[in-house]
Scaffold this active site. Structure first.
Site, PDB file in Angstrom:
ATOM      1  N   GLN A   1      58.483 -23.184   6.192  1.00 25.80           N
ATOM      2  CA  GLN A   1      58.256 -22.616   4.862  1.00 25.80           C
ATOM      3  C   GLN A   1      58.378 -23.706   3.798  1.00 25.80           C
ATOM      4  OE1 GLN A   1      57.037 -19.798   4.640  1.00 25.80           O
ATOM      5  NE2 GLN A   1      58.106 -18.181   5.752  1.00 25.80           N
TER       6      GLN A   1
ATOM      7  N   HIS B   1      41.956  -9.688   7.018  1.00 27.61           N
ATOM      8  CA  HIS B   1      41.082 -10.499   6.156  1.00 27.61           C
ATOM      9  C   HIS B   1      39.728 -10.594   6.829  1.00 27.61           C
ATOM     10  CE1 HIS B   1      40.573 -14.526   3.758  1.00 27.61           C
ATOM     11  NE2 HIS B   1      39.733 -13.588   3.387  1.00 27.61           N
ATOM     12  N   ASP B   2      38.768  -9.769   6.373  1.00 24.38           N
ATOM     13  CA  ASP B   2      37.437  -9.779   6.985  1.00 24.38           C
ATOM     14  C   ASP B   2      36.492  -9.093   6.000  1.00 24.38           C
ATOM     15  OD1 ASP B   2      35.279  -9.802   8.915  1.00 24.38           O
ATOM     16  OD2 ASP B   2      36.802  -9.819  10.494  1.00 24.38           O
TER      17      ASP B   2
ATOM     18  N   ASP C   1      52.707  -6.393   9.727  1.00 23.00           N
ATOM     19  CA  ASP C   1      52.203  -7.549   8.962  1.00 23.00           C
ATOM     20  C   ASP C   1      50.981  -8.144   9.640  1.00 23.00           C
ATOM     21  OD1 ASP C   1      52.071  -9.552   7.090  1.00 23.00           O
ATOM     22  OD2 ASP C   1      53.758 -10.700   7.889  1.00 23.00           O
ATOM     23  N   LEU C   2      49.843  -7.470   9.473  1.00 22.53           N
ATOM     24  CA  LEU C   2      48.619  -7.908  10.155  1.00 22.53           C
ATOM     25  C   LEU C   2      47.811  -8.885   9.318  1.00 22.53           C
ATOM     26  CD1 LEU C   2      47.387  -4.577  11.789  1.00 22.53           C
ATOM     27  CD2 LEU C   2      48.772  -6.410  12.779  1.00 22.53           C
ATOM     28  N   LYS C   3      48.079  -8.937   8.045  1.00 20.55           N
ATOM     29  CA  LYS C   3      47.344  -9.839   7.126  1.00 20.55           C
ATOM     30  C   LYS C   3      45.837  -9.756   7.389  1.00 20.55           C
ATOM     31  CE  LYS C   3      51.114 -13.121   6.398  1.00 20.55           C
ATOM     32  NZ  LYS C   3      52.051 -12.862   7.511  1.00 20.55           N
TER      33      LYS C   3
ATOM     34  N   ASP D   1      60.238 -11.395  14.714  1.00 18.05           N
ATOM     35  CA  ASP D   1      59.262 -12.365  15.218  1.00 18.05           C
ATOM     36  C   ASP D   1      59.675 -12.851  16.604  1.00 18.05           C
ATOM     37  OD1 ASP D   1      57.637 -12.158  12.986  1.00 18.05           O
ATOM     38  OD2 ASP D   1      58.675 -13.736  11.905  1.00 18.05           O
TER      39      ASP D   1
ATOM     40  N   GLY E   1      63.276 -13.680   8.384  1.00 15.31           N
ATOM     41  CA  GLY E   1      62.963 -13.829   9.792  1.00 15.31           C
ATOM     42  C   GLY E   1      63.998 -14.658  10.521  1.00 15.31           C
ATOM     43  N   ARG E   2      63.747 -15.945  10.621  1.00  7.05           N
ATOM     44  CA  ARG E   2      64.607 -16.825  11.417  1.00  7.05           C
ATOM     45  C   ARG E   2      66.080 -16.807  11.032  1.00  7.05           C
ATOM     46  NH1 ARG E   2      59.966 -21.296  11.010  1.00  7.05           N
ATOM     47  NH2 ARG E   2      59.607 -19.967   9.190  1.00  7.05           N
TER      48      ARG E   2
ATOM     49  N   THR F   1      53.375 -18.559   2.126  1.00  6.25           N
ATOM     50  CA  THR F   1      54.493 -19.380   1.631  1.00  6.25           C
ATOM     51  C   THR F   1      54.549 -20.742   2.329  1.00  6.25           C
ATOM     52  OG1 THR F   1      55.795 -17.987   3.095  1.00  6.25           O
ATOM     53  CG2 THR F   1      56.052 -17.604   0.758  1.00  6.25           C
TER      54      THR F   1
ATOM     55  N   LYS G   1      59.940  -5.535  10.297  1.00  8.65           N
ATOM     56  CA  LYS G   1      58.573  -6.048  10.221  1.00  8.65           C
ATOM     57  C   LYS G   1      58.095  -6.509  11.593  1.00  8.65           C
ATOM     58  CE  LYS G   1      57.211 -10.138   8.302  1.00  8.65           C
ATOM     59  NZ  LYS G   1      56.191 -10.706   9.203  1.00  8.65           N
TER      60      LYS G   1
HETATM   61  O1  C5P Z   1      61.405 -16.908   9.669  1.00  4.66           O
HETATM   62  P1  C5P Z   1      61.018 -16.622   8.249  1.00  4.66           P
HETATM   63  O2  C5P Z   1      62.142 -16.042   7.428  1.00  4.66           O
HETATM   64  O3  C5P Z   1      60.343 -17.804   7.590  1.00  4.66           O
HETATM   65  O4  C5P Z   1      59.937 -15.463   8.405  1.00  4.66           O
HETATM   66  C1  C5P Z   1      59.119 -15.067   7.360  1.00  4.66           C
HETATM   67  C2  C5P Z   1      58.234 -13.973   7.832  1.00  4.66           C
HETATM   68  O5  C5P Z   1      57.421 -13.587   6.744  1.00  4.66           O
HETATM   69  C3  C5P Z   1      57.285 -14.339   8.971  1.00  4.66           C
HETATM   70  O6  C5P Z   1      57.166 -13.177   9.782  1.00  4.66           O
HETATM   71  C4  C5P Z   1      55.970 -14.627   8.273  1.00  4.66           C
HETATM   72  O7  C5P Z   1      54.848 -14.279   9.057  1.00  4.66           O
HETATM   73  C5  C5P Z   1      56.047 -13.705   7.067  1.00  4.66           C
HETATM   74  N1  C5P Z   1      55.259 -14.074   5.898  1.00  4.66           N
HETATM   75  C6  C5P Z   1      55.317 -15.306   5.266  1.00  4.66           C
HETATM   76  N2  C5P Z   1      54.557 -15.585   4.179  1.00  4.66           N
HETATM   77  C7  C5P Z   1      53.741 -14.650   3.699  1.00  4.66           C
HETATM   78  C8  C5P Z   1      53.682 -13.388   4.307  1.00  4.66           C
HETATM   79  C9  C5P Z   1      54.467 -13.128   5.409  1.00  4.66           C
HETATM   80  O8  C5P Z   1      56.098 -16.151   5.673  1.00  4.66           O
HETATM   81  N3  C5P Z   1      53.019 -14.919   2.604  1.00  4.66           N
END
Ligand code: C5P
Length: 215
Positions: free
Chosen positions: A172, A62-63, A58-60, A9, A192-193, A113, A31
């Protein structure tokens, strides 16, 4: 198999590739998310492809079904291994994505989440997605155990919101540790982070792997 998916990210492909080069050999997938893809498109995928790991876009999506099918045909040309749609787009939309992506693992996001969700709603969305042809679902750490039980052994369960002990939750809301998520039945952990912001991302990934192996 290494079950850690590193969320790259970052805002530009050069920074994403730098992080990928540090993490290659320490994680199992990369990702690419919306921020990077909206700004840089297929070039972002190309920047990461050279590291030899599967790519999760990870485009999610939705349309309406027709629009998602068209977008999914574009995804098919990118030759990535995983892509996400929102389960709340409905069964017909998921079937449309499936038709356009015969060779890509199709994952349906149940409830983000960062949001609160009733367990029954998460389970309804997960079943709908798998019945419509998704290979798996994305859900919060707090939902994994119930969904693994409801869906059985086959579907891929991808779990973001992973926080090793001592790391910050950020935005989160429903977080969990790597160890608990794997124990509950997760197939892949999206991190991610906790990796991106670590002083040594490879060491942070290795520590998560050790934590998982200790289960
Ligand atoms: O930084 P962190 O560990 O919170 O990153 C989580 C990653 O997972 C982000 O790229 C976020 O877009 C993705 N994600 C999410 N919840 C979802 C699907 C994907 O946090 N339901």
């Amino acid at each position: 198999m290494n079950r850690i998916c590193a969320a790259l990210d970052l805002a530009d492909p050069v920074s994403a590739a730098q992080l990928a080069s540090k993490l290659a050999g320490h994680v199992g997938l990369f990702k690419i998310g919306l921020e990077l893809f909206v700004a840089h498109g297929p070039a972002a995928v190309d920047a990461i492809r050279g590291y030899g790991l599967p790519i999760f876009l990870d485009l999610k999506l939705h349309d309406i079904p027709q629009t998602v099918e068209g977008a999914a045909r574009g995804v098919a040309r990118l030759r990535v291994q995983y892509v996400t749609v929102h389960a709340s787009g409905g069964a017909e939309m998921i079937r449309a994505a499936r038709r356009a992506l015969p060779e890509t693992k199709l994952l349906a996001v149940t409830v983000l989440t960062s949001l609160e969700a009733a367990p029954a709603e998460v389970e309804r969305l997960a079943r709908l997605a798998v019945d419509a042809g998704a290979d798996g679902i994305v859900c919060a750490p707090t939902d994994v155990a119930a969904l693994r039980k409801a869906l059985g052994a086959r579907p891929v369960i991808v779990v973001p919101g992973i926080r090793p002990a001592g790391s910050a939750a950020g935005d989160q809301r429903r977080i969990g540790t790597p160890r608990d998520a794997i124990r509950a039945g997760a197939s892949i952990l999206v991190v991610g982070r906790p990796l991106r912001d670590a002083p040594d991302p490879a060491a942070a990934a290795d520590a998560i792997l050790r934590e998982i192996d200790a289960t």
